[in-house]
Design a protein around this motif. Structure first.
Motif, PDB file in Angstrom:
ATOM      1  N   THR A   1     -13.168   5.667   5.133  1.00  0.00           N
ATOM      2  CA  THR A   1     -13.246   4.429   5.934  1.00  0.00           C
ATOM      3  C   THR A   1     -11.844   3.877   6.187  1.00  0.00           C
ATOM      4  N   ARG A   2     -10.956   4.022   5.196  1.00  0.00           N
ATOM      5  CA  ARG A   2      -9.572   3.553   5.388  1.00  0.00           C
ATOM      6  C   ARG A   2      -8.912   4.306   6.547  1.00  0.00           C
ATOM      7  N   GLU A   3      -9.100   5.618   6.555  1.00  0.00           N
ATOM      8  CA  GLU A   3      -8.461   6.413   7.610  1.00  0.00           C
ATOM      9  C   GLU A   3      -9.031   6.049   8.976  1.00  0.00           C
ATOM     10  N   TRP A   4     -10.345   5.820   9.045  1.00  0.00           N
ATOM     11  CA  TRP A   4     -10.983   5.398  10.303  1.00  0.00           C
ATOM     12  C   TRP A   4     -10.423   4.035  10.741  1.00  0.00           C
ATOM     13  N   THR A   5     -10.310   3.107   9.786  1.00  0.00           N
ATOM     14  CA  THR A   5      -9.819   1.756  10.110  1.00  0.00           C
ATOM     15  C   THR A   5      -8.369   1.812  10.600  1.00  0.00           C
ATOM     16  N   LYS A   6      -7.562   2.682   9.990  1.00  0.00           N
ATOM     17  CA  LYS A   6      -6.165   2.810  10.419  1.00  0.00           C
ATOM     18  C   LYS A   6      -6.088   3.205  11.887  1.00  0.00           C
ATOM     19  N   LYS A   7      -6.910   4.187  12.264  1.00  0.00           N
ATOM     20  CA  LYS A   7      -6.900   4.656  13.664  1.00  0.00           C
ATOM     21  C   LYS A   7      -7.289   3.530  14.609  1.00  0.00           C
ATOM     22  N   GLU A   8      -8.322   2.799  14.243  1.00  0.00           N
ATOM     23  CA  GLU A   8      -8.804   1.705  15.096  1.00  0.00           C
ATOM     24  C   GLU A   8      -7.741   0.604  15.208  1.00  0.00           C
TER      25      GLU A   8
ATOM     26  N   GLN B   1       2.743   0.518   7.387  1.00  0.00           N
ATOM     27  CA  GLN B   1       3.170   1.715   6.651  1.00  0.00           C
ATOM     28  C   GLN B   1       1.906   2.412   6.178  1.00  0.00           C
ATOM     29  N   ASP B   2       2.021   3.728   5.982  1.00  0.00           N
ATOM     30  CA  ASP B   2       0.831   4.480   5.586  1.00  0.00           C
ATOM     31  C   ASP B   2       0.323   3.967   4.233  1.00  0.00           C
ATOM     32  N   SER B   3      -0.912   3.482   4.205  1.00  0.00           N
ATOM     33  CA  SER B   3      -1.438   2.946   2.949  1.00  0.00           C
ATOM     34  C   SER B   3      -2.218   4.011   2.196  1.00  0.00           C
ATOM     35  N   MET B   4      -1.956   4.078   0.881  1.00  0.00           N
ATOM     36  CA  MET B   4      -2.697   5.013   0.036  1.00  0.00           C
ATOM     37  C   MET B   4      -3.617   4.259  -0.919  1.00  0.00           C
ATOM     38  N   SER B   5      -3.897   3.003  -0.587  1.00  0.00           N
ATOM     39  CA  SER B   5      -4.716   2.194  -1.487  1.00  0.00           C
ATOM     40  C   SER B   5      -6.037   1.843  -0.804  1.00  0.00           C
ATOM     41  N   ASN B   6      -6.757   0.880  -1.351  1.00  0.00           N
ATOM     42  CA  ASN B   6      -8.008   0.476  -0.703  1.00  0.00           C
ATOM     43  C   ASN B   6      -7.787  -0.762   0.178  1.00  0.00           C
ATOM     44  N   PHE B   7      -6.566  -0.880   0.698  1.00  0.00           N
ATOM     45  CA  PHE B   7      -6.272  -1.952   1.651  1.00  0.00           C
ATOM     46  C   PHE B   7      -5.214  -1.467   2.642  1.00  0.00           C
ATOM     47  N   ILE B   8      -5.099  -2.206   3.747  1.00  0.00           N
ATOM     48  CA  ILE B   8      -4.092  -1.872   4.767  1.00  0.00           C
ATOM     49  C   ILE B   8      -3.293  -3.152   5.025  1.00  0.00           C
ATOM     50  N   PHE B   9      -1.973  -3.016   5.055  1.00  0.00           N
ATOM     51  CA  PHE B   9      -1.098  -4.174   5.204  1.00  0.00           C
ATOM     52  C   PHE B   9      -0.503  -4.086   6.610  1.00  0.00           C
ATOM     53  N   ALA B  10      -1.030  -4.897   7.516  1.00  0.00           N
ATOM     54  CA  ALA B  10      -0.753  -4.639   8.933  1.00  0.00           C
ATOM     55  C   ALA B  10      -0.237  -5.872   9.660  1.00  0.00           C
TER      56      ALA B  10
ATOM     57  N   GLY C   1       0.805  -1.233   0.000  1.00  0.00           N
ATOM     58  CA  GLY C   1       0.000   0.000   0.000  1.00  0.00           C
ATOM     59  C   GLY C   1       0.834   1.278   0.000  1.00  0.00           C
ATOM     60  N   VAL C   2       2.167   1.120  -0.038  1.00  0.00           N
ATOM     61  CA  VAL C   2       3.048   2.293   0.066  1.00  0.00           C
ATOM     62  C   VAL C   2       3.139   3.024  -1.277  1.00  0.00           C
ATOM     63  N   GLU C   3       2.970   4.352  -1.222  1.00  0.00           N
ATOM     64  CA  GLU C   3       3.047   5.170  -2.437  1.00  0.00           C
ATOM     65  C   GLU C   3       4.465   5.703  -2.647  1.00  0.00           C
TER      66      GLU C   3
END
Ligand code: PMP
Length: 351
Positions: free
Chosen positions: A271-278, A287-296, A157-159
């Protein structure tokens, strides 16, 4: 073993993401869009005259090419379409990556690249991402037979900032650089404006993510007219009629609804930004994701355990059993309601 087995082409195939069939599932495993396609898509499909199905489609998919070109302020001659960006990328590998020198793409990236390279007998090297999963531009300043990378990268998800993308293109005037922008519409900067400036740049995008049409299979490439001509020559020699009439009609309707496109992309970003916080509050890092997924990855709970626990609840995420990333989950951003259920389960499980 039969004698012929020694001589045929053998490949280690790509493993597509799981496509489970559970009516109550929350599907966060293959980066699809949780919202329906633009309303005009349904209308276009309902209005189709089925009698035209007797006839071959336009091999150039001219209407769709024109709609895409118009949307991005390009000439029709600068656009190539295919059956999903996988088809467009495979055609591009076949067309542009045939030198004796290795093609370069990152180690940790879209796993189809090495499959195509093996299939088409293209040599390749994979410079490793740095410790923060960033692509090091200087790794792409050496002799090579072509370059391909997604921006944002997958599954991280890294830009890569556009200046760095341009550095790579500028340093490699003798080869084709393919920027795979499957996830660009969720807040990243596209390299599309650079195609006027660099004749060795091909930008590939898809309707599968930001336009909610993974099931329709539409992808496209934009580049210098000469590049597009070479791509079409290979495509026509291979399989001319790949874009069927439904895909052409639905694709045109999807591109024309700019307001719906902006609205759904913005909802997903929110929703991505909300999910990141949670996720952060629950002890995940990424890493900060700029896509429609989060790699955590979670600080204590192994990814494999979480993957299985989630699956038990019919919540599907992606888990890769691969070096360096085997303690990560790739979580597609669904609707706010889906993500709330996902987070609620994690809160309970990680208590
Ligand atoms: N590129 C990347 C980086 C992807 O993750 C995907 C989705 N699997 C694709 C291309 C292909 O997408 P599609 O064929 O659906 O356009």
């Amino acid at each position: 073993m039969s004698r012929w087995e020694e001589n045929i082409r053998k490949v280690i195939p790509y493993t597509p993401g799981e496509q489970p069939n559970q009516p109550d599932m929350i599907k966060l495993n293959t980066n699809e869009n949780p919202y329906p396609p633009a309303p005009g898509v349904e209308k276009a499909l309902r209005e189709m005259d089925t009698d035209t199905m007797r006839l071959y489609p336009d091999p150039t998919a001219g209407e769709l090419v024109h709609a895409i070109a118009k949307n991005y302020g390009l000439k029709d001659e600068q656009v190539f379409v295919g059956v999903g960006s996988d088809d467009v990328l495979a055609m591009s590998f076949l067309t542009f990556f045939n030198s004796q020198k290795p093609v370069l793409f990152p180690d940790i990236t879209y796993s189809f690249y090495d499959v195509w390279a093996d299939l088409f007998r293209i040599p390749y090297e994979r410079p490793a991402l740095d410790e923060n999963f960033h692509i090091r531009t200087e790794d792409y300043f050496r002799e090579n037979g072509g370059i391909v990378f997604p921006n944002p990268n997958a599954p991280t998800g890294v830009e890569m900032p556009l200046e760095e993308v341009e550095d790579i293109i500028r340093h490699n005037p003798d080869v084709i650089v393919i920027v795979d922008e499957a996830y660009v519409d969720f807040g990243s900067q596209s390299a599309l404006p650079l195609i006027e400036k660099y004749d060795n740049l091909l930008v590939v995008q898809t309707f599968s993510k930001s336009r909610s049409m993974a099931g329709m299979r539409i992808g496209f490439a934009c580049g210098n007219e000469k590049l597009i001509r070479f791509l079409n020559d290979v495509k026509y020699s291979f399989n001319s009629y790949t874009m069927d009439r439904t895909a052409i009609a639905a694709g045109v309707a999807a591109v024309e609804d700019k307001a719906y496109f902006d609205e759904t992309c913005n909802k997903i970003i929110e929703t991505r930004e909300w999910t990141k916080k949670e996720l952060k509050a629950l002890g995940f890092s990424f890493q900060d994701s700029m896509s429609n997924f989060i790699f955590a990855t979670h600080k204590t709970c192994p990814a494999k355990e979480l993957f299985e626990a989630l699956r038990g609840q019919h919540i599907y995420v992606r888990y890769f059993q691969k070096d360096r990333i085997d303690n990560f989950l790739r979580i597609t951003v669904g609707t706010k309601e889906e993500m709330q259920k996902f987070i609620d389960f994690l809160k309970d499980y990680l208590k």
